[in-house]
Motif scaffolding. Sequence first.
Motif, mmCIF file in Angstrom:
data_model
loop_
_atom_site.group_PDB
_atom_site.id
_atom_site.type_symbol
_atom_site.label_atom_id
_atom_site.label_comp_id
_atom_site.label_asym_id
_atom_site.label_seq_id
_atom_site.Cartn_x
_atom_site.Cartn_y
_atom_site.Cartn_z
ATOM 1 N N CYS A 105 0.826 -1.203 0.000
ATOM 2 C CA CYS A 105 0.000 0.000 0.000
ATOM 3 C C CYS A 105 0.866 1.261 0.000
ATOM 4 N N VAL A 106 0.487 2.221 -0.845
ATOM 5 C CA VAL A 106 1.076 3.564 -0.824
ATOM 6 C C VAL A 106 0.066 4.490 -0.167
ATOM 7 N N ILE A 107 0.484 5.145 0.898
ATOM 8 C CA ILE A 107 -0.373 6.070 1.630
ATOM 9 C C ILE A 107 0.088 7.495 1.343
ATOM 10 N N VAL A 108 -0.825 8.316 0.833
ATOM 11 C CA VAL A 108 -0.532 9.731 0.599
ATOM 12 C C VAL A 108 -1.050 10.514 1.801
ATOM 13 N N ASN A 109 -0.144 11.187 2.471
ATOM 14 C CA ASN A 109 -0.460 11.884 3.723
ATOM 15 C C ASN A 109 -0.923 13.306 3.430
ATOM 16 N N GLY A 110 -2.213 13.529 3.607
ATOM 17 C CA GLY A 110 -2.769 14.864 3.421
ATOM 18 C C GLY A 110 -3.342 15.429 4.698
ATOM 19 N N CYS A 111 -2.919 14.904 5.841
ATOM 20 C CA CYS A 111 -3.518 15.322 7.123
ATOM 21 C C CYS A 111 -3.137 16.747 7.510
ATOM 22 N N GLU A 112 -1.859 17.076 7.346
ATOM 23 C CA GLU A 112 -1.382 18.444 7.585
ATOM 24 C C GLU A 112 -1.949 19.020 8.884
ATOM 25 N N SER A 113 -1.574 18.401 9.991
ATOM 26 C CA SER A 113 -2.168 18.783 11.269
ATOM 27 C C SER A 113 -1.488 19.973 11.938
ATOM 28 N N GLY B 293 -3.637 2.003 -3.085
ATOM 29 C CA GLY B 293 -3.210 3.356 -2.773
ATOM 30 C C GLY B 293 -4.326 4.090 -2.054
ATOM 31 N N VAL B 294 -3.972 4.869 -1.041
ATOM 32 C CA VAL B 294 -4.964 5.572 -0.218
ATOM 33 C C VAL B 294 -4.486 6.988 0.043
ATOM 34 N N ILE B 295 -5.371 7.966 -0.171
ATOM 35 C CA ILE B 295 -5.096 9.343 0.226
ATOM 36 C C ILE B 295 -5.818 9.589 1.548
ATOM 37 N N VAL B 296 -5.059 9.937 2.580
ATOM 38 C CA VAL B 296 -5.635 10.144 3.912
ATOM 39 C C VAL B 296 -5.595 11.630 4.232
ATOM 40 N N HIS B 297 -6.743 12.192 4.550
ATOM 41 C CA HIS B 297 -6.773 13.610 4.931
ATOM 42 C C HIS B 297 -7.738 13.825 6.095
ATOM 43 N N ASP B 298 -7.691 12.912 7.043
ATOM 44 C CA ASP B 298 -8.519 13.052 8.242
ATOM 45 C C ASP B 298 -8.077 14.275 9.051
ATOM 46 N N ASP B 299 -9.039 14.913 9.686
ATOM 47 C CA ASP B 299 -8.745 16.081 10.498
ATOM 48 C C ASP B 299 -8.911 15.713 11.969
ATOM 49 N N GLU B 300 -7.924 14.979 12.485
ATOM 50 C CA GLU B 300 -7.984 14.539 13.872
ATOM 51 C C GLU B 300 -7.216 15.464 14.803
ATOM 52 N N GLY B 301 -6.677 16.540 14.275
ATOM 53 C CA GLY B 301 -5.920 17.469 15.097
ATOM 54 C C GLY B 301 -4.469 17.056 15.255
ATOM 55 N N TYR B 302 -3.676 17.997 15.728
ATOM 56 C CA TYR B 302 -2.242 17.768 15.900
ATOM 57 C C TYR B 302 -1.995 16.775 17.037
ATOM 58 N N PRO B 303 -1.045 15.793 16.867
ATOM 59 C CA PRO B 303 -0.120 15.588 15.761
ATOM 60 C C PRO B 303 -0.568 14.499 14.786
ATOM 61 N N GLY B 304 -1.817 14.493 14.393
ATOM 62 C CA GLY B 304 -2.287 13.513 13.418
ATOM 63 C C GLY B 304 -1.485 13.574 12.127
ATOM 64 N N GLY B 305 -1.372 12.461 11.444
ATOM 65 C CA GLY B 305 -0.611 12.402 10.205
ATOM 66 C C GLY B 305 0.785 11.822 10.361
ATOM 67 N N TYR B 306 1.184 11.520 11.587
ATOM 68 C CA TYR B 306 2.477 10.867 11.793
ATOM 69 C C TYR B 306 2.460 9.520 11.075
ATOM 70 N N GLU B 307 3.553 9.191 10.388
ATOM 71 C CA GLU B 307 3.582 8.000 9.528
ATOM 72 C C GLU B 307 3.106 6.741 10.248
ATOM 73 N N ARG B 308 3.572 6.516 11.449
ATOM 74 C CA ARG B 308 3.216 5.298 12.170
ATOM 75 C C ARG B 308 1.721 5.247 12.457
#
Length: 373
Positions: free
Chosen positions: A132-140, A174-189
Motif C-alpha cells: 500500500c502507498v499512503i498519501v499523507n494529506g492530514c497536515e495537522s 493506494g490511499v489518500i488520507v486527509h482526516d482532520d484529527e488534530g495535531y499531531p495527526g498524520g504521523y507516519e506510524r
Amino acid sequence: MRVPALKLTEGDAIRPLHPAPSVRVRTAGLREWVAPGDRVAAGDLIAESPEGERFGRRRHSPYDGVVIPAKRSGEIQIVGRPREQLPAPHREPATLSPHAVVAAVRDAGIEGMGGGVFPTWVKLSPGRPVECVIVNGCESEPYLACDRRVLAEFRGDVECGMRLAMRAVGADRGVIVHDDEGYPGGYERFLVRQVLGREVPPGGRPADAGAIVINVQTARAIHQALCLGRPLLDRVVTVDGGAVRRRGNFTVPLGTELGHILACASADLELAAAIVAGGPMMGVESPLDAVVEPGTGGVLALTREEIRRPADNPCIRCGDCLEACPVGLSARHLILRPAAALSRCMECGMCQYVCPSDRSLVALLRRAKEALR
C-alpha cells in the motif's frame, strides 16, 4: 489539551508569488556543475551527490538566469526569473517499468515535501514487498494549509503521482488520507496503523509493515516529473501569522528568501516576535535570509501573543508530558535517563506545549538522543 488548528488560509486558492530577484539553492555536500558567470535555464541540473553516494540528491535551477557569487559557501545563487508555466504535453507513463519510475524520480531531485526531506527515490526502493502507498494529506500543524489546497486544486495530479509510486514499489493499493484529527495527526506510524491495522516495529520504517507514506506535494511532484518532464523547482507554501496582512498559499520557487516572501505578503516585521520556517510546533525559527527548501511548508511571522518562549523552570513532576505524548513517553524520565524508547519520540512538541513549567523539552530530548548515539 488540543492544539488549535488556526487554518485561516484553508479556503484561499493558491497564488503565484512575485518572484525574487534571485534564488539561493542549497548544495552542501553536493558536486556543483555551474560557476559564477554561467547561464542556466530553469530545470537545468546544477548540483548532485558524488557518484556512489547511498542517498543521492540532485538540485536543479528554479530560474532562467545567470549564476553569481553566492552569499555563503554551500549554495548556488542565480539571478533571473522563473520560467512561465507553458502548456506541456502530458506523457503517458503507463508502460514504464518500476525501475524507470524510480530513476525518473531520482533524476528530478524529488525529496520528501512533508518536512522529512528524505530522497523520494530511496523511499521508492524499499527492497521488500509493499502492498500500500499512503498519501499523507492530514497536515495537522497549526496554520499550515498548503497541502489541503494542493489536494483541493490538483487532486488528479496527486492521484497520478500515487499510482506512479504504486507502480514503483509494486503496491496494489493506494490511499489518500486527509482526516482532520488534530495535531499531531498524520504521523507516519499512525497512518500505517489506521490504514493497514499494523504497527511499524520499533526502529523500523513503514515499509517494514508493508506501506510507503508520501506527502501530498511529493505525490504531485512525482506526477510532474513523470508526466510533464519537470524536476522539482518550487512548492506551495502557506504564509500566515499575526504579523502578516496578506496571508495565503503561494507557489514559491525553491531558494526564495523568507524575507522576500513576507514582504510580498505585507508582513509587519516590527510586530513579528518570531519568523518560523514550517509550522509552529515542529518548524524552525529562522532569519529573514533563510530560504525555502523542499520541506518548507510554511513561512510564519508570529506576534508575541502567538508564541511562548521557554522559561525552563524546574520540573514539578506533574506527569502532563506523559499524558500528552501521542506515543506514551515520559519526557522527564527520558531526559534524566536516556533510553532506547527515545527512538519512538517524533519531536512533535506536545510535551513542551502542555508543560506548566515552560521547559525546553524538545531541545532536551534531542540532547538525550545525542547522548545515546
